[in-house]
Design an enzyme around this catalytic site. Structure first.
Site, PDB file in Angstrom:
ATOM      1  N   ASN A  37       0.778   1.825   7.026  1.00 12.79           N
ATOM      2  CA  ASN A  37       0.554   0.960   5.869  1.00 12.79           C
ATOM      3  C   ASN A  37       0.569   1.725   4.558  1.00 12.79           C
ATOM      4  O   ASN A  37       0.857   1.157   3.515  1.00 12.79           O
ATOM      5  CB  ASN A  37      -0.764   0.209   6.017  1.00 12.79           C
ATOM      6  CG  ASN A  37      -0.726  -0.745   7.208  1.00 12.79           C
ATOM      7  OD1 ASN A  37       0.106  -1.637   7.266  1.00 12.79           O
ATOM      8  ND2 ASN A  37      -1.594  -0.516   8.180  1.00 12.79           N
TER       9      ASN A  37
ATOM     10  N   ASN B  21      38.071  39.562   5.589  1.00 13.66           N
ATOM     11  CA  ASN B  21      36.835  40.105   5.045  1.00 13.66           C
ATOM     12  C   ASN B  21      36.783  39.802   3.557  1.00 13.66           C
ATOM     13  O   ASN B  21      37.688  40.151   2.811  1.00 13.66           O
ATOM     14  CB  ASN B  21      36.783  41.616   5.292  1.00 13.66           C
ATOM     15  CG  ASN B  21      35.400  42.179   4.999  1.00 13.66           C
ATOM     16  OD1 ASN B  21      34.869  42.000   3.891  1.00 13.66           O
ATOM     17  ND2 ASN B  21      34.814  42.841   5.968  1.00 13.66           N
TER      18      ASN B  21
ATOM     19  N   LYS C 241       8.885  -0.533   2.942  1.00 14.44           N
ATOM     20  CA  LYS C 241       8.091   0.308   3.844  1.00 14.44           C
ATOM     21  C   LYS C 241       8.851   0.670   5.117  1.00 14.44           C
ATOM     22  O   LYS C 241       8.860   1.834   5.541  1.00 14.44           O
ATOM     23  CB  LYS C 241       6.789  -0.406   4.207  1.00 14.44           C
ATOM     24  CG  LYS C 241       5.979   0.319   5.272  1.00 14.44           C
ATOM     25  CD  LYS C 241       4.583  -0.224   5.407  1.00 14.44           C
ATOM     26  CE  LYS C 241       4.557  -1.561   6.108  1.00 14.44           C
ATOM     27  NZ  LYS C 241       3.171  -2.039   6.291  1.00 14.44           N
TER      28      LYS C 241
ATOM     29  N   ARG D  65       0.802  -1.226   0.000  1.00  5.98           N
ATOM     30  CA  ARG D  65       0.000   0.000   0.000  1.00  5.98           C
ATOM     31  C   ARG D  65       0.838   1.281   0.000  1.00  5.98           C
ATOM     32  O   ARG D  65       0.325   2.366  -0.236  1.00  5.98           O
ATOM     33  CB  ARG D  65      -0.960  -0.009   1.202  1.00  5.98           C
ATOM     34  CG  ARG D  65      -2.159  -0.931   0.997  1.00  5.98           C
ATOM     35  CD  ARG D  65      -2.936  -1.158   2.277  1.00  5.98           C
ATOM     36  NE  ARG D  65      -2.276  -2.120   3.151  1.00  5.98           N
ATOM     37  CZ  ARG D  65      -2.705  -2.436   4.380  1.00  5.98           C
ATOM     38  NH1 ARG D  65      -3.775  -1.845   4.878  1.00  5.98           N
ATOM     39  NH2 ARG D  65      -2.061  -3.323   5.106  1.00  5.98           N
TER      40      ARG D  65
ATOM     41  N   TYR E 244      30.661  32.562  -3.574  1.00  5.09           N
ATOM     42  CA  TYR E 244      30.821  31.116  -3.515  1.00  5.09           C
ATOM     43  C   TYR E 244      32.179  30.830  -2.889  1.00  5.09           C
ATOM     44  O   TYR E 244      33.213  31.232  -3.433  1.00  5.09           O
ATOM     45  CB  TYR E 244      30.734  30.456  -4.903  1.00  5.09           C
ATOM     46  CG  TYR E 244      31.059  28.979  -4.787  1.00  5.09           C
ATOM     47  CD1 TYR E 244      30.286  28.161  -3.958  1.00  5.09           C
ATOM     48  CD2 TYR E 244      32.154  28.408  -5.437  1.00  5.09           C
ATOM     49  CE1 TYR E 244      30.596  26.819  -3.792  1.00  5.09           C
ATOM     50  CE2 TYR E 244      32.461  27.057  -5.282  1.00  5.09           C
ATOM     51  CZ  TYR E 244      31.679  26.272  -4.453  1.00  5.09           C
ATOM     52  OH  TYR E 244      31.990  24.945  -4.274  1.00  5.09           O
TER      53      TYR E 244
HETATM   54  C1  UD1 Z   1      -1.613  -7.879  11.242  1.00  2.00           C
HETATM   55  C2  UD1 Z   1      -2.451  -8.849  12.074  1.00  2.00           C
HETATM   56  C3  UD1 Z   1      -3.746  -8.167  12.499  1.00  2.00           C
HETATM   57  C4  UD1 Z   1      -3.446  -6.903  13.260  1.00  2.00           C
HETATM   58  C5  UD1 Z   1      -2.517  -5.997  12.433  1.00  2.00           C
HETATM   59  C6  UD1 Z   1      -2.076  -4.853  13.301  1.00  2.00           C
HETATM   60  C7  UD1 Z   1      -1.927 -11.079  11.223  1.00  2.00           C
HETATM   61  C8  UD1 Z   1      -2.425 -12.209  10.398  1.00  2.00           C
HETATM   62  N1  UD1 Z   1      -2.736 -10.005  11.292  1.00  2.00           N
HETATM   63  O1  UD1 Z   1      -2.335  -7.586  10.070  1.00  2.00           O
HETATM   64  O2  UD1 Z   1      -4.512  -9.036  13.306  1.00  2.00           O
HETATM   65  O3  UD1 Z   1      -4.632  -6.220  13.559  1.00  2.00           O
HETATM   66  O4  UD1 Z   1      -1.349  -6.716  12.009  1.00  2.00           O
HETATM   67  O5  UD1 Z   1      -1.339  -3.899  12.556  1.00  2.00           O
HETATM   68  O6  UD1 Z   1      -0.859 -11.146  11.791  1.00  2.00           O
HETATM   69  N2  UD1 Z   1       5.172  -9.521   7.843  1.00  2.00           N
HETATM   70  C9  UD1 Z   1       6.198 -10.420   7.678  1.00  2.00           C
HETATM   71  N3  UD1 Z   1       6.018 -11.504   6.868  1.00  2.00           N
HETATM   72  C10 UD1 Z   1       4.859 -11.722   6.209  1.00  2.00           C
HETATM   73  C11 UD1 Z   1       3.797 -10.814   6.385  1.00  2.00           C
HETATM   74  C12 UD1 Z   1       3.980  -9.728   7.220  1.00  2.00           C
HETATM   75  O7  UD1 Z   1       7.268 -10.249   8.246  1.00  2.00           O
HETATM   76  O8  UD1 Z   1       4.773 -12.720   5.481  1.00  2.00           O
HETATM   77  C13 UD1 Z   1       5.368  -8.363   8.692  1.00  2.00           C
HETATM   78  C14 UD1 Z   1       5.117  -7.063   7.980  1.00  2.00           C
HETATM   79  O9  UD1 Z   1       6.319  -6.580   7.391  1.00  2.00           O
HETATM   80  C15 UD1 Z   1       4.634  -6.156   9.101  1.00  2.00           C
HETATM   81  C16 UD1 Z   1       3.949  -7.119  10.051  1.00  2.00           C
HETATM   82  O10 UD1 Z   1       4.422  -8.409   9.729  1.00  2.00           O
HETATM   83  O11 UD1 Z   1       5.710  -5.549   9.765  1.00  2.00           O
HETATM   84  C17 UD1 Z   1       2.432  -7.075   9.910  1.00  2.00           C
HETATM   85  O12 UD1 Z   1       2.115  -7.450   8.581  1.00  2.00           O
HETATM   86  P1  UD1 Z   1       0.909  -6.785   7.804  1.00  2.00           P
HETATM   87  O13 UD1 Z   1       0.821  -7.401   6.460  1.00  2.00           O
HETATM   88  O14 UD1 Z   1       0.992  -5.323   7.873  1.00  2.00           O
HETATM   89  O15 UD1 Z   1      -0.296  -7.345   8.693  1.00  2.00           O
HETATM   90  P2  UD1 Z   1      -1.735  -6.753   8.799  1.00  2.00           P
HETATM   91  O16 UD1 Z   1      -2.534  -7.184   7.610  1.00  2.00           O
HETATM   92  O17 UD1 Z   1      -1.657  -5.325   9.088  1.00  2.00           O
HETATM   93 CA    CA Z   2       0.167  -3.659   9.189  1.00  2.00          CA
END
Ligand code: UD1
Ligand code: CA
Length: 502
Positions: free
Chosen positions: A234, A383, A25, A18, A372
């Site tokens: 996000n 000066n 990010k 996003r 410059y």
């Molecule tokens: C996640 C939670 C959700 C919570 C939200 C809070 C899960 C399934 N869902 O959703 O319940 O409300 O965070 O912000 O966990 N990441 C990885 N590997 C991956 C996917 C994600 O390291 O395969 C990391 C991302 O870089 C990020 C974090 O995990 O730092 C959260 O991932 P994101 O995809 O933003 O999860 P949300 O859909 O926001």
């Molecule tokens: Ca997130």
């Protein structure tokens, strides 16, 4: 003192779709530090024995930045299995096999969560001897978040993602912040059981909660003191909102510490900068990077300082400076551009429309207008006249020129580097200096002036300029005649032989 029973896993493998960015990010800056830098700083405050960061998307850039910010972390690569559950599973695998204790899971994209809240979560988890403790938050609009599902008695049953929730579950306003404390043993037993049978086809960490409850384990969910603390970044709208909130806290912190900030809404202070008491910041000022500002300095309006050091009572007006050192009581601007390697001594001046780069300007030395100064050493009290150019580049090489103590370089001179103007020397205005000028000497390098009489009448006849010249000549003649008349009227008789022609 590190806590041998505490580990932190930072999730930073997600794509951050996003953001619509070629940059990962977690590397987008917030208050002068990448998003993940804020998370790592909090992790450091927890003094955990192990910190693991899970990466995948833009893994080289992210791991380089992470190791730069915190060399003691272990970086782990996530494989092609997507989801937060898989990320934690791989992170867990990087901990020593005999590790027993608590695993704190945080997201690399949640930068405002502070160490005190996390420590409180660990304490609550340990006090309750829970197998998992979720940091939740009460929000007005839960869109996009996983929801905490409790039974009538308040017991946490599971977490359901927005996309997998029923209409009833969607009305829940207690959300999962994505921050947790787990017993390491609970993760080891339950993560292998988590599948990818959900709307996103991912291995959800959140499914561990339901599995633990099913196994009769105790789960806690503790709401964060404030919902904003757990807001994730996000997209760029959230990035800007988070930056504004953090900046407001930073500005307020400095105000409380004795800094006058005339307009907090347009003043930006990076988290690594520091300001002394009685510093004054005028509107539109950005104190960036690792800038330090000493007592009584007045900065702005409309000024950006990146990684600068500003001395006591210095003033900087409508200027832009990077990696510059500005001495006590010195003055800069309005409209100066100080590039890296600029050092301005105490009481010195860099004035209007002046650009400096790799320039040491001594105590009390002045470069007031339209100059410059690149690769320049300007000694104490020297000066530099208006419009002087330190020509430091011959098209191939850069070279340094020096101006000695209390020397004076006349306006509109060019110093073709390398040249050395000694102490106590002068350069005449309009000179192009290509050789050294010695102690006490005047360097002059320009054509001698020649005036061509009657040129305008001959070559610009009929122009307004020519008419102006005619009129001025007539005027002068009248003036001279009147003067001669007066002299005749007052002179003794024997002097009246003076010619009245011409
Ligand atoms: C996640 C939670 C959700 C919570 C939200 C809070 C899960 C399934 N869902 O959703 O319940 O409300 O965070 O912000 O966990 N990441 C990885 N590997 C991956 C996917 C994600 O390291 O395969 C990391 C991302 O870089 C990020 C974090 O995990 O730092 C959260 O991932 P994101 O995809 O933003 O999860 P949300 O859909 O926001
Ligand atoms: Ca997130």
């Amino acid at each position: 003192m590190t806590d041998p029973r505490l580990a932190v896993i930072v999730l930073a493998a997600g794509q951050g779709t996003r953001m619509k960015s070629s940059r990962a990010k977690v590397l987008h800056p917030l208050a002068g530090v990448p998003l993940i830098g804020h998370v790592l700083a909090t992790a450091r405050e927890l003094a955990a024995a192990h910190v693991v960061v899970v990466v995948r998307h833009e893994r080289d850039a992210v791991s380089t930045a992470v190791l730069d910010l915190m060399p003691e972390v272990t970086v782990v690569d996530q494989d092609e299995v997507p989801g937060t559950g898989r990320a934690v599973e791989l992170g867990l695998g990087a901990l020593p096999s005999g590790f027993e204790g608590e695993v704190v899971v945080v997201s690399g994209d949640v930068p405002l969560l502070d160490a005190a809240t996390l420590t409180g979560l660990v304490d609550a988890h340990r006090a309750a001897t829970a197998s998992a403790t979720v940091l939740s938050a009460m929000v007005g609009d839960a869109t996009g978040y996983g929801r905490i599902v409790r039974d009538a008695s308040g017991t946490v049953l599971r977490i359901v993602e927005q996309r997998d929730a029923t209409a009833d579950e969607l009305t829940i306003l207690e959300i999962n912040s994505g921050t947790y404390v787990f017993a390491a043993s609970a993760l080891r037993s339950e993560l292998p059981r988590v599948g990818t049978g959900n709307a996103q086809g991912e291995k959800y960490l959140t499914d561990v909660i339901g599995l633990l409850h099913g196994a009769g384990q105790a789960i806690e969910a503790v709401p964060a003191p404030e919902a904003w603390m757990v807001e994730g970044v996000n997209d760029r709208v959230q990035l800007a909102a988070t930056a504004a909130r953090l900046n407001a806290m930073i500005v307020r912190g400095w105000q409380v510490a004795g800094v006058t900030v005339q307009d907090p809404a347009t003043t930006w202070i990076d988290i690594r900068s520091s300001l002394a008491e009685d510093v004054e910041l005028l509107p539109g000022t950005h104190i960036a990077g690792a800038t330090t500002v000493a007592r009584g300095a007045r900065i702005g309006p409309q000024t950006t300082l990146v990684d600068c050091e500003v001395g006591e009572n210095a003033t900087i007006v409508r200027s832009d400076a990077t990696l510059a050192v500005i001495g006590a009581n010195a003055s800069v601007g309005p409209f100066a551009y100080l590039r890296p390697g600029t050092e301005l001594g105490a009481d010195g001046k860099i004035g209007t429309f002046v650009e400096t780069k790799n320039a040491q300007i001594g105590a009390g030395a002045k470069v007031p207008h339209l100059t410059y100064a690149g690769d320049a050493v300007i000694s104490d009290g020297a000066n530099i006249g208006a419009g002087v150019i330190f020509a430091n580049y011959d098209g191939v090489h850069k070279a340094t020129s020096t101006v000695g103590a209390y020397s004076f370089v006349g306006s509109n001179s060019v110093l073709a580097a390398p040249v050395h103007i000694a102490d106590g020397a002068y350069v005449a205005a309009g000179s192009t200096i290509t050789g050294d000028v010695g102690i006490g000497e005047l360097g002059v390098s320009r054509a001698r002036q020649r005036n061509v009489p009657g040129w305008v009448a001959r070559r610009r006849a009929g122009t307004k300029t020519a008419r102006a010249a005619d009129a001025a000549l007539d005027q002068r003649q009248v003036g001279e005649t009147t003067q001669q008349d007066q002299q005749l009227a007052t002179a003794p008789l024997q002097d009246q032989h003076v010619s009245r022609e011409g």
